[in-house]
Design an enzyme around this catalytic site. Structure first.
Site, PDB file in Angstrom:
ATOM      1  N   LEU A  61       0.858  -1.185   0.000  1.00  0.00           N
ATOM      2  CA  LEU A  61       0.000   0.000   0.000  1.00  0.00           C
ATOM      3  C   LEU A  61       0.892   1.232   0.000  1.00  0.00           C
ATOM      4  O   LEU A  61       1.867   1.300   0.765  1.00  0.00           O
ATOM      5  CB  LEU A  61      -0.893   0.033   1.243  1.00  0.00           C
ATOM      6  N   ASP A  62       0.571   2.211  -0.829  1.00  0.00           N
ATOM      7  CA  ASP A  62       1.330   3.463  -0.860  1.00  0.00           C
ATOM      8  C   ASP A  62       1.196   4.203   0.468  1.00  0.00           C
ATOM      9  O   ASP A  62       0.213   4.020   1.194  1.00  0.00           O
ATOM     10  CB  ASP A  62       0.824   4.357  -1.985  1.00  0.00           C
ATOM     11  N   PRO A  63       2.148   5.072   0.797  1.00  0.00           N
ATOM     12  CA  PRO A  63       2.075   5.829   2.059  1.00  0.00           C
ATOM     13  C   PRO A  63       0.781   6.611   2.225  1.00  0.00           C
ATOM     14  O   PRO A  63       0.274   6.739   3.344  1.00  0.00           O
ATOM     15  CB  PRO A  63       3.287   6.763   1.981  1.00  0.00           C
TER      16      PRO A  63
ATOM     17  N   ARG B 280      -3.801   4.154  -8.695  1.00  0.00           N
ATOM     18  CA  ARG B 280      -3.363   5.471  -9.178  1.00  0.00           C
ATOM     19  C   ARG B 280      -3.457   5.546 -10.702  1.00  0.00           C
ATOM     20  O   ARG B 280      -3.904   6.551 -11.267  1.00  0.00           O
ATOM     21  CB  ARG B 280      -1.923   5.749  -8.732  1.00  0.00           C
TER      22      ARG B 280
END
Length: 311
Positions: free
Chosen positions: A36-38, A206
């Site tokens: 998971l991205d920040p 994204r």
């Protein structure tokens, strides 16, 4: 060999959560089943000790998300890390037009990953090249999108709802009470589409935000993301990262949606020794002995072949 479901907080990397789990659970053997991205929050599944052998099978699981897609502003990272580098007008859109655009993404397709991603190109991470000002041609990769549902189009991400609850099928809906989610700071006041998504492994939300923006005749970035499910584990089962040390963990036998073979001691020994015992059923199986994992094995209708074994 427990599995832990965590609710990853905003601004931590998946590696940060793994490092915290290693300290809290007093082991180096911790892996996760999908980054998971920040700036994303939600379900991050951790496999500990012997259950780390399950990661290779769980990475292919489908995942569910609540995605906030802000229209009219594009960023190099494709998310709210920013900065805004491109703006465009947003056409007037009916709910029907939005859903029809989403429906065109369903099924198998090809997706170009973000420039800011961990994909390796010529021995270098794509994000490292992007941060150095280089543009890397990333080839499109196959993905599969199972469901995309528009939950609303709002004047800005600040106006979009933050509180949701799941239905019986695990599809999250806007609600008066339930889970309330935290989003990253907005990059501005841009019309924001709220989407519930169920996608196959390897899908970049994204990139999906970018592509949905283009399909709607504008540019877009992902202004918020919550993963509500990864494989068989949902947000309802998640514990806070700070509570991992006292958490009991979940049964690793429930991690894979595979038919189970309750093995005899003889069959278990044969598989652990790498033999190919006779077995008339075909498919992939989870093999257990006295309630403990023995192996993941493939059957061809004649014999079992070990894919991964546990001592």
């Amino acid at each position: 060999m427990p599995v832990y479901v965590t609710d990853k907080p905003l601004n931590l990397t998946s590696h940060d959560v793994v490092a915290h789990a290693r300290r809290a659970l007093h082991t180096r053997r911790v892996g996760h089943t999908g980054t998971l991205d920040p700036l994303a929050t939600g379900v991050l599944v951790l496999c500990v000790e012997g259950s780390t052998k399950l990661v290779q099978f769980m990475e292919a699981d489908s995942k569910d998300y609540l995605a906030y897609i802000s229209l009219g502003a594009g960023t190099p990272t494709l998310d709210a890390e920013g900065p805004v580098e491109e703006t465009a007008s947003v056409p007037a859109l009916s709910g029907k037009e939005v859903q029809e655009a989403l429906d065109r993404f369903l099924g198998p397709g090809m997706q170009v990953p973000p420039q800011y991603s961990a994909i390796q190109v010529n021995g270098q991470r794509a994000y490292a090249a992007a941060r150095a000002g280089e543009h890397t041609e990333l080839p499109a990769r196959p993905v599969e999108l199972h469901e995309l549902t528009a939950l609303g189009l709002y004047g800005s991400v600040q106006e979009a709802p933050r509180t949701f609850t799941p239905d019986a099928g695990g599809r999250w809906q806007v609600a008066e009470t339930g889970h309330t989610f935290t989003l990253p700071p907005a990059l501005g006041e841009f019309p924001t589409l709220l989407v519930w998504a169920r996608v196959g492994s390897g899908t970049y939300i994204r990139s999906l935000a970018r592509d949905i923006g283009a399909a709607l005749g504008t540019v877009a970035h992902l202004s918020g993301l919550v993963r509500t499910r990864a494989g068989r584990f949902g947000l309802e089962q998640a514990v806070n990262v700070d509570d991992l040390g006292g958490a009991a963990g979940l049964d690793d036998l429930k991690a894979l949606a595979l038919p189970t073979i309750a093995a005899s001691p003889e069959l278990a020994l044969q598989l652990r020794q790498g033999q190919r015992p006779e077995w008339t059923a075909a498919g992939r199986f989870l093999v257990t002995l006295n309630g403990e994992l023995v192996a993941v094995a493939d059957g061809d209708g004649q014999a079992l072949k070990v894919v991964r074994a546990w001592a």
